[in-house]
Scaffold this motif. Structure first.
Motif, PDB file in Angstrom:
ATOM      1  N   SER A 259       0.844  -1.203   0.000  1.00  0.00           N
ATOM      2  CA  SER A 259       0.000   0.000   0.000  1.00  0.00           C
ATOM      3  C   SER A 259       0.874   1.246   0.000  1.00  0.00           C
ATOM      4  O   SER A 259       0.552   2.233  -0.660  1.00  0.00           O
ATOM      5  N   ASN A 260       2.018   1.215   0.677  1.00  0.00           N
ATOM      6  CA  ASN A 260       2.953   2.347   0.598  1.00  0.00           C
ATOM      7  C   ASN A 260       3.436   2.547  -0.845  1.00  0.00           C
ATOM      8  O   ASN A 260       3.548   3.678  -1.316  1.00  0.00           O
ATOM      9  N   ALA A 261       3.737   1.427  -1.507  1.00  0.00           N
ATOM     10  CA  ALA A 261       4.268   1.514  -2.872  1.00  0.00           C
ATOM     11  C   ALA A 261       3.224   2.137  -3.808  1.00  0.00           C
ATOM     12  O   ALA A 261       3.544   2.992  -4.645  1.00  0.00           O
ATOM     13  N   ILE A 262       1.968   1.717  -3.651  1.00  0.00           N
ATOM     14  CA  ILE A 262       0.909   2.271  -4.504  1.00  0.00           C
ATOM     15  C   ILE A 262       0.710   3.756  -4.182  1.00  0.00           C
ATOM     16  O   ILE A 262       0.617   4.587  -5.090  1.00  0.00           O
ATOM     17  N   ASP A 263       0.714   4.090  -2.881  1.00  0.00           N
ATOM     18  CA  ASP A 263       0.621   5.512  -2.499  1.00  0.00           C
ATOM     19  C   ASP A 263       1.737   6.305  -3.166  1.00  0.00           C
ATOM     20  O   ASP A 263       1.510   7.400  -3.684  1.00  0.00           O
ATOM     21  N   ALA A 264       2.956   5.730  -3.131  1.00  0.00           N
ATOM     22  CA  ALA A 264       4.113   6.450  -3.677  1.00  0.00           C
ATOM     23  C   ALA A 264       3.943   6.678  -5.178  1.00  0.00           C
ATOM     24  O   ALA A 264       4.294   7.740  -5.693  1.00  0.00           O
ATOM     25  N   CYS A 265       3.397   5.679  -5.882  1.00  0.00           N
ATOM     26  CA  CYS A 265       3.151   5.851  -7.319  1.00  0.00           C
ATOM     27  C   CYS A 265       2.140   6.962  -7.542  1.00  0.00           C
ATOM     28  O   CYS A 265       2.293   7.792  -8.444  1.00  0.00           O
ATOM     29  N   LEU A 291       9.004  -3.349  -4.833  1.00  0.00           N
ATOM     30  CA  LEU A 291       9.658  -2.278  -5.591  1.00  0.00           C
ATOM     31  C   LEU A 291       8.599  -1.393  -6.225  1.00  0.00           C
ATOM     32  O   LEU A 291       7.546  -1.887  -6.647  1.00  0.00           O
ATOM     33  N   ASP A 292       8.864  -0.111  -6.294  1.00  0.00           N
ATOM     34  CA  ASP A 292       7.933   0.772  -6.996  1.00  0.00           C
ATOM     35  C   ASP A 292       8.716   1.833  -7.754  1.00  0.00           C
ATOM     36  O   ASP A 292       9.875   2.102  -7.440  1.00  0.00           O
ATOM     37  N   ASP A 293       8.064   2.416  -8.766  1.00  0.00           N
ATOM     38  CA  ASP A 293       8.690   3.537  -9.477  1.00  0.00           C
ATOM     39  C   ASP A 293       7.935   4.816  -9.129  1.00  0.00           C
ATOM     40  O   ASP A 293       7.630   5.623  -9.988  1.00  0.00           O
ATOM     41  N   ASP A 300      15.844  13.320   4.208  1.00  0.00           N
ATOM     42  CA  ASP A 300      15.164  13.569   5.467  1.00  0.00           C
ATOM     43  C   ASP A 300      14.074  12.532   5.731  1.00  0.00           C
ATOM     44  O   ASP A 300      13.949  12.006   6.842  1.00  0.00           O
ATOM     45  N   VAL A 301      13.294  12.228   4.701  1.00  0.00           N
ATOM     46  CA  VAL A 301      12.228  11.225   4.859  1.00  0.00           C
ATOM     47  C   VAL A 301      12.849   9.866   5.151  1.00  0.00           C
ATOM     48  O   VAL A 301      12.401   9.134   6.040  1.00  0.00           O
ATOM     49  N   LYS A 302      13.934   9.551   4.434  1.00  0.00           N
ATOM     50  CA  LYS A 302      14.586   8.251   4.635  1.00  0.00           C
ATOM     51  C   LYS A 302      15.011   8.064   6.091  1.00  0.00           C
ATOM     52  O   LYS A 302      14.959   6.980   6.635  1.00  0.00           O
ATOM     53  N   PHE A 310       5.329   9.091  11.946  1.00  0.00           N
ATOM     54  CA  PHE A 310       5.878   9.914  10.861  1.00  0.00           C
ATOM     55  C   PHE A 310       5.177   9.544   9.560  1.00  0.00           C
ATOM     56  O   PHE A 310       5.192   8.383   9.142  1.00  0.00           O
ATOM     57  N   SER A 311       4.570  10.526   8.943  1.00  0.00           N
ATOM     58  CA  SER A 311       3.890  10.269   7.677  1.00  0.00           C
ATOM     59  C   SER A 311       3.942  11.513   6.815  1.00  0.00           C
ATOM     60  O   SER A 311       3.832  12.629   7.314  1.00  0.00           O
ATOM     61  N   THR A 312       4.135  11.304   5.501  1.00  0.00           N
ATOM     62  CA  THR A 312       4.099  12.446   4.591  1.00  0.00           C
ATOM     63  C   THR A 312       2.740  12.503   3.897  1.00  0.00           C
ATOM     64  O   THR A 312       2.542  13.263   2.966  1.00  0.00           O
ATOM     65  N   LYS A 313       1.828  11.628   4.364  1.00  0.00           N
ATOM     66  CA  LYS A 313       0.524  11.550   3.684  1.00  0.00           C
ATOM     67  C   LYS A 313      -0.500  12.440   4.382  1.00  0.00           C
ATOM     68  O   LYS A 313      -0.328  12.775   5.560  1.00  0.00           O
ATOM     69  N   ALA A 314      -1.557  12.754   3.654  1.00  0.00           N
ATOM     70  CA  ALA A 314      -2.609  13.602   4.217  1.00  0.00           C
ATOM     71  C   ALA A 314      -3.152  12.970   5.492  1.00  0.00           C
ATOM     72  O   ALA A 314      -3.191  11.737   5.604  1.00  0.00           O
ATOM     73  N   THR A 319      -1.192   7.129   9.084  1.00  0.00           N
ATOM     74  CA  THR A 319      -0.971   7.371  10.513  1.00  0.00           C
ATOM     75  C   THR A 319       0.521   7.353  10.833  1.00  0.00           C
ATOM     76  O   THR A 319       0.929   7.796  11.898  1.00  0.00           O
ATOM     77  N   GLY A 320       1.320   6.777   9.924  1.00  0.00           N
ATOM     78  CA  GLY A 320       2.750   6.709  10.184  1.00  0.00           C
ATOM     79  C   GLY A 320       3.126   5.599  11.147  1.00  0.00           C
ATOM     80  O   GLY A 320       4.117   5.688  11.870  1.00  0.00           O
ATOM     81  N   LEU A 321       2.325   4.525  11.144  1.00  0.00           N
ATOM     82  CA  LEU A 321       2.670   3.378  11.989  1.00  0.00           C
ATOM     83  C   LEU A 321       2.984   2.140  11.155  1.00  0.00           C
ATOM     84  O   LEU A 321       3.469   1.142  11.669  1.00  0.00           O
TER      85      LEU A 321
HETATM   86  N1  LIG Z   1       7.512   3.014  -1.117  1.00  0.00           N
HETATM   87  C1  LIG Z   1       7.622   4.243  -0.599  1.00  0.00           C
HETATM   88  N2  LIG Z   1       7.948   5.298  -1.403  1.00  0.00           N
HETATM   89  C2  LIG Z   1       8.065   6.550  -0.920  1.00  0.00           C
HETATM   90  N3  LIG Z   1       7.892   6.862   0.395  1.00  0.00           N
HETATM   91  C3  LIG Z   1       7.587   5.868   1.235  1.00  0.00           C
HETATM   92  C4  LIG Z   1       7.428   4.520   0.812  1.00  0.00           C
HETATM   93  N4  LIG Z   1       7.140   3.777   1.886  1.00  0.00           N
HETATM   94  C5  LIG Z   1       7.103   4.611   2.939  1.00  0.00           C
HETATM   95  N5  LIG Z   1       7.357   5.870   2.574  1.00  0.00           N
HETATM   96  C6  LIG Z   1       7.422   7.060   3.444  1.00  0.00           C
HETATM   97  O1  LIG Z   1       7.494   6.632   4.776  1.00  0.00           O
HETATM   98  C7  LIG Z   1       6.425   7.192   5.542  1.00  0.00           C
HETATM   99  C8  LIG Z   1       6.041   6.245   6.640  1.00  0.00           C
HETATM  100  O2  LIG Z   1       5.465   5.082   6.109  1.00  0.00           O
HETATM  101  P1  LIG Z   1       4.475   4.229   7.011  1.00  0.00           P
HETATM  102  O3  LIG Z   1       3.971   3.078   6.217  1.00  0.00           O
HETATM  103  O4  LIG Z   1       5.151   3.949   8.288  1.00  0.00           O
HETATM  104  O5  LIG Z   1       3.308   5.248   7.342  1.00  0.00           O
HETATM  105  P2  LIG Z   1       2.168   5.772   6.378  1.00  0.00           P
HETATM  106  O6  LIG Z   1       2.074   4.938   5.140  1.00  0.00           O
HETATM  107  O7  LIG Z   1       2.387   7.221   6.184  1.00  0.00           O
HETATM  108  O8  LIG Z   1       0.884   5.565   7.288  1.00  0.00           O
HETATM  109  P3  LIG Z   1       0.226   4.145   7.703  1.00  0.00           P
HETATM  110  O9  LIG Z   1       0.362   4.088   9.174  1.00  0.00           O
HETATM  111  O10 LIG Z   1      -1.167   4.259   7.252  1.00  0.00           O
HETATM  112  O11 LIG Z   1       0.987   3.060   7.016  1.00  0.00           O
HETATM  113  C9  LIG Z   1       5.335   7.463   4.517  1.00  0.00           C
HETATM  114  O12 LIG Z   1       4.447   8.479   4.943  1.00  0.00           O
HETATM  115  C10 LIG Z   1       6.170   7.915   3.316  1.00  0.00           C
HETATM  116  O13 LIG Z   1       6.585   9.234   3.439  1.00  0.00           O
END
Ligand SMILES: Nc1ncnc2c1ncn2[C@@H]1O[C@H](COP(=O)(O)OP(=O)(O)OP(=O)(O)O)[C@@H](O)[C@H]1O
Ligand SMILES: [Mg+2]
Length: 386
Positions: A259-265, A291-293, A300-302, A310-314, A319-321
Motif C-alpha cells: 500500500s505504501n508503494a501504490i501511495d508512492a506511485c 519495488l515501486d517507481d 530527510d524522509v529516509k 511519521f507520515s508524509t501523507k494527508a 498514521t505513520g505506523l
Molecule cells: N515506497 C515508498 N515510497 C516513498 N515513500 C515511502 C514509501 N514507503 C514509505 N514511505 C514514506 O514513509 C512514511 C512512513 O510510512 P508508514 O507506512 O510507516 O506510514 P504511512 O504509510 O504514512 O501511514 P500508515 O500508518 O497508514 O501506514 C510514509 O508516509 C512515506 O513518506
C-alpha cells in the motif's frame, strides 16, 4: 617472533586445540577425519563417523548442506545455527565452512568451525527488548493524543444526548446515542491494539507456504492499483519451501509495503506505474521485496521512515505506523528490514528472514513435525552435510 621454533611449534601443535572454537575436518564422504579438543568436549569421540550422524543423529546427509556446496564450488561460507543440546537455554553458533585446497586444485577436505555466539544473541535480545520499550513510550504519547480526540467525540455525543433529553427530542437523542456508540467502539479497539503492542504478543507461528501470503496480498491490491493505472506484478520464487511464519503478521507486512508503494506511485509527479512484489530463497534466507517507481524519498524522509507517527501523507490517509509495525513483525521472526530509495525515481523495501532464525511453530506436535524442512528438534547444532 613467529619464526622462533617454539612459537611455530605451538601454532602447529596447540593452537588447533586451544582456540575457543569447535573445529572438525571432514572428507568428501562427510566423515570426520580430525577434530579439536573443543569439538570433542561437545560431541565426544567422533573420528571416522559421518558429521550428519554426530550433529543431528541422522542416518544420511542433510538437506541444504553447506559443506557439500563448499566441496562443489570451493567457496567459504558462513551461517548461523541454533544448537539444541539444552532446550531451556538454546545456544547459537556461527558455522564457517572453509575448503582445504590441494595443489592440484581439488578439495579433499572441508574444515567446519563453530563459534559460540550465544552471548551476542542474548545482547541482541536485550537490545530488541529495550527498543520495544522505547517504542512503547512513544506509543503512550500517541495513545494519549488519540484518547483526547475520542474524548472530544464523546463530549460532543453527550452534548447532543443532553439537549435531546431537555427538548424531549427522540431524533436528537438517537443521533447523540449513535455518536456515543461509535466513539466507545473506537476507544475499545484502540485500547486492544495498544495492549497487543505493549505485551509484545507472541506470534501464532505455523508452517506455511510464504508465497501464498504474497499471492493473497497481490490479489488484494490488484484492483486498487489498476484503478490508478498501476501494474502490480508478483514475481515469486516457486522453489521456496514451507517455512514457519505468523500468517497474519506476514500479511500485515506485505500489505503495508504494497500500500505504501501504490501511495508512492500515486504521489509521484510523473505518476508511477509499476509495483513488483518479489520473493526469493537463497543461502538459507527468505526475502520479500516490494519495488515501486513512485515518488521515492529524500534524505530527510529516509531518516524518519521508522519513526512513530511519521507520515508524509494527508491526515486521515497515513498514521505513520505502517513501517514501524512491519519492522516489529519482521523482528519477531528474527528478520530485518532494508530499504533503498531515490527521490523521484522509486523505492525498494526488502524483508530478510534467515531460515535458521525463524521462530518455532507452535503446533508442531499436532502437525506431526511439520514439513520436515524445519530444524530438527533433537538436533545438536550445525547443518551437517548432505
Ligand atoms: N515506497 C515508498 N515510497 C516513498 N515513500 C515511502 C514509501 N514507503 C514509505 N514511505 C514514506 O514513509 C512514511 C512512513 O510510512 P508508514 O507506512 O510507516 O506510514 P504511512 O504509510 O504514512 O501511514 P500508515 O500508518 O497508514 O501506514 C510514509 O508516509 C512515506 O513518506
Ligand atoms: Mg504505510
Amino acid at each position: 617472533l613467529i619464526s622462533s621454533p617454539d612459537v611455530r611449534e605451538w601454532i602447529q601443535e596447540q593452537l588447533f586445540d586451544e582456540v575457543p572454537v569447535a573445529i572438525c575436518v571432514i572428507d568428501r564422504e562427510f566423515n570426520i577425519v580430525r577434530s579439536n579438543r573443543r569439538f570433542e568436549e561437545m560431541y565426544g569421540e567422533t573420528a571416522g563417523r559421518p558429521c550428519y550422524e554426530v550433529y543431528k543423529g541422522r542416518s544420511g546427509p542433510c538437506v541444504n548442506c553447506g559443506a557439500l556446496r563448499t566441496f562443489e564450488d570451493g567457496q567459504m561460507r558462513r551461517r548461523e545455527e541454533r544448537g539444541q543440546q539444552d532446550a531451556d537455554r538454546p545456544r547459537w553458533y556461527v558455522v564457517d565452512d572453509v575448503p582445504i585446497v590441494a595443489p592440484d586444485g581439488s578439495i579433499p577436505y572441508v574444515v567446519e568451525m563453530s563459534t559460540d555466539i550465544s552471548h551476542v544473541k542474548e545482547l541482541e535480545q536485550q537490545k530488541l527488548e529495550a527498543e520495544r520499550l522505547a517504542a512503547v513510550g512513544q506509543t503512550v504519547a500517541g495513545l494519549a493524543h488519540g484518547i483526547k480526540n475520542i474524548i472530544m467525540g464523546l463530549e460532543g455525543g453527550m452534548y447532543v444526548v443532553n439537549s435531546g433529553l431537555q427538548r424531549n427530542d427522540t431524533d436528537r437523542l438517537l443521533t447523540g446515542w449513535k455518536m456515543l456508540q461509535e466513539e466507545i467502539t473506537r476507544i475499545s479497539s484502540f485500547a486492544k491494539e495498544f495492549l497487543d503492542f505493549a505485551k509484545g504478543r507472541q506470534p501464532h507461528v505455523e508452517v506455511i507456504d510464504p508465497n501464498d501470503v504474497a499471492r493473497q496480498v497481490t490479489e488484494l491490491f490488484l484492483d486498487r492499483g489498476r484503478a490508478s493505472g498501476i501494474e502490480l506484478v508478483a514475481d515469486l520464487d516457486e522453489g521456496i519451501q514451507p517455512a514457519a511464519f505468523e500468517r497474519d503478521g506476514l500479511h500485515l507486512c506485505l500489505t503495508n509495503l504494497v500500500s505504501n508503494a501504490i501511495d508512492a506511485c500515486e504521489m509521484s509527479e510523473r505518476r508511477g506505474t509499476h509495483v513488483i512484489i518479489r520473493s526469493l530463497e537463497e543461502d538459507g534466507e527468505i526475502t520479500f521485496e516490494v519495488l515501486d517507481d513512485g515518488c521515492g524519498m529524500d534524505y530527510d524522509v529516509k531518516r524518519k521512515v521508522f519513526t512513530n507517527f511519521f507520515s508524509t501523507k494527508a491526515s486521515g490517509k497515513g498514521t505513520g505506523l505502517g513501517l514501524l509495525a512491519t519492522r516489529k513483525v519482521v523482528q519477531q521472526h528474527g528478520g530485518s528490514v532494508w530499504f533503498d530509495s531515490v527521490e523521484g525515481r522509486g523505492s525498494v523495501f526488502r524483508l530478510e528472514f534467515p531460515r535458521s532464525r525463524l521462530p518455532e511453530p507452535v503446533a508442531v506436535d499436532q502437525e506431526e513435525q511439520g514439513s520436515g524442512e524445519l530444524p530438527e528438534k533433537e538436533a545438536t547444532h550445525g547443518e551437517s552435510p548432505g
